[in-house]
Design an enzyme around this catalytic site. Structure first.
Site, PDB file in Angstrom:
ATOM      1  N   HIS A   1      40.837  -5.467  88.520  1.00  0.00           N
ATOM      2  CA  HIS A   1      41.741  -4.925  87.496  1.00  0.00           C
ATOM      3  C   HIS A   1      42.789  -4.045  88.174  1.00  0.00           C
ATOM      4  O   HIS A   1      42.689  -3.711  89.338  1.00  0.00           O
ATOM      5  CB  HIS A   1      40.965  -4.063  86.497  1.00  0.00           C
ATOM      6  CG  HIS A   1      40.132  -4.836  85.535  1.00  0.00           C
ATOM      7  ND1 HIS A   1      39.718  -4.317  84.333  1.00  0.00           N
ATOM      8  CD2 HIS A   1      39.613  -6.086  85.581  1.00  0.00           C
ATOM      9  CE1 HIS A   1      38.989  -5.206  83.680  1.00  0.00           C
ATOM     10  NE2 HIS A   1      38.901  -6.282  84.433  1.00  0.00           N
TER      11      HIS A   1
ATOM     12  N   GLU B   1      38.984  -1.318  90.112  1.00  0.00           N
ATOM     13  CA  GLU B   1      40.297  -0.943  89.575  1.00  0.00           C
ATOM     14  C   GLU B   1      41.234  -0.699  90.762  1.00  0.00           C
ATOM     15  O   GLU B   1      41.208   0.348  91.394  1.00  0.00           O
ATOM     16  CB  GLU B   1      40.176   0.316  88.712  1.00  0.00           C
ATOM     17  CG  GLU B   1      39.289   0.154  87.480  1.00  0.00           C
ATOM     18  CD  GLU B   1      40.009  -0.541  86.329  1.00  0.00           C
ATOM     19  OE1 GLU B   1      41.204  -0.864  86.473  1.00  0.00           O
ATOM     20  OE2 GLU B   1      39.367  -0.756  85.281  1.00  0.00           O
TER      21      GLU B   1
END
Length: 235
Positions: free
Chosen positions: A120, A186
């Site tokens: 992500h 992330e």
């Protein structure tokens, strides 16, 4: 190392799981959902479903998603209602054997193989199951050890769970349905990462972590807990 990985492992890469949403992001919009126009109106800038809350494992269970079609974290009409989610789920189910029952208490057996990583943007975190439940998963110590290995290599923060409650996520589906060590990384420091920053920082920071994940995929619940061979030498 690379030759051994390619010769003796399978590495599957799904380059893009939200192509319609990506088109909006390419135009400069901070778009996280897909573009399903049956939610919130066909031309609404708030339409679509949050795909990382649409997966079919404890979907919509625990306050980690929204039932409002116009909300940023709308979970979809039903579990795995979106074609993008269905495609990823089908791919995972077709390529990984099922190592554990779909409950919250049974650990994966030691012979479990395979790693699932969802990339992500952004934040600098390595997130682990469960996202929907503050209780540690049955393999919590091994999952956290794996996350900490990745975080040691990319400089990110590792944790069990998500930054906040999330239900219907990819990592929970991978571990809950198949027993795979599943993590969300992330990447980076910005939703729209500048190319020079990506090439000079994000990529070199994360390649060692991804290579480690590939190496550890044979015994992901055991190998990260050590010992680790770091300087082999021939005599």
């Amino acid at each position: 190392d690379i030759t051994w990985l390619i010769d003796h492992h399978e590495i599957h890469i799904l380059l893009q799981t939200n192509p319609d949403g990506r088109k909006h992001a390419e135009a400069g919009e901070s778009w996280r959902k897909n573009t399903n126009g049956t939610y919130c109106g066909a031309s609404s800038p708030y339409r679509g479903a949050d795909l990382n809350r649409n997966f079919d494992f404890y979907w919509g269970c625990c306050g980690g998603s929204s039932s409002d079609p116009c909300d940023e974290t709308f979970r979809g009409a039903s579990a795995a209602s979106e074609p993008e989610t269905q495609a990823v789920q089908s791919y995972v189910l077709a390529n990984f054997p099922d190592f554990r029952p779909d409950d919250l208490t049974t650990p994966a057996p030691p012979e479990t193989t395979g790693v699932f990583i969802d990339l992500h943007s952004y934040g600098g975190d390595v997130l682990s199951p469960w996202g929907f439940n503050p209780q540690a998963p049955p393999d919590g110590s091994a999952i956290l050890a794996f996350a900490r290995r990745l975080a040691y290599l990319n400089g990110y923060d590792a944790r069990l769970g998500s930054l906040y409650t999330v239900d219907g996520s990819t990592k929970d589906f991978a571990y809950g349905e198949r027993g795979l060590i599943g993590h969300t990384i992330e990447l980076g420091t910005d939703f729209f990462e500048e190319c020079p920053v990506f090439e000079s920082t994000v990529l070199p920071d994360n390649l060692p972590a991804l290579r480690y994940a590939a190496r550890a995929a044979r015994a992901p619940f055991e190998q990260p807990q050590g010992p680790e061979v770091v300087a082999p030498a021939a005599t």
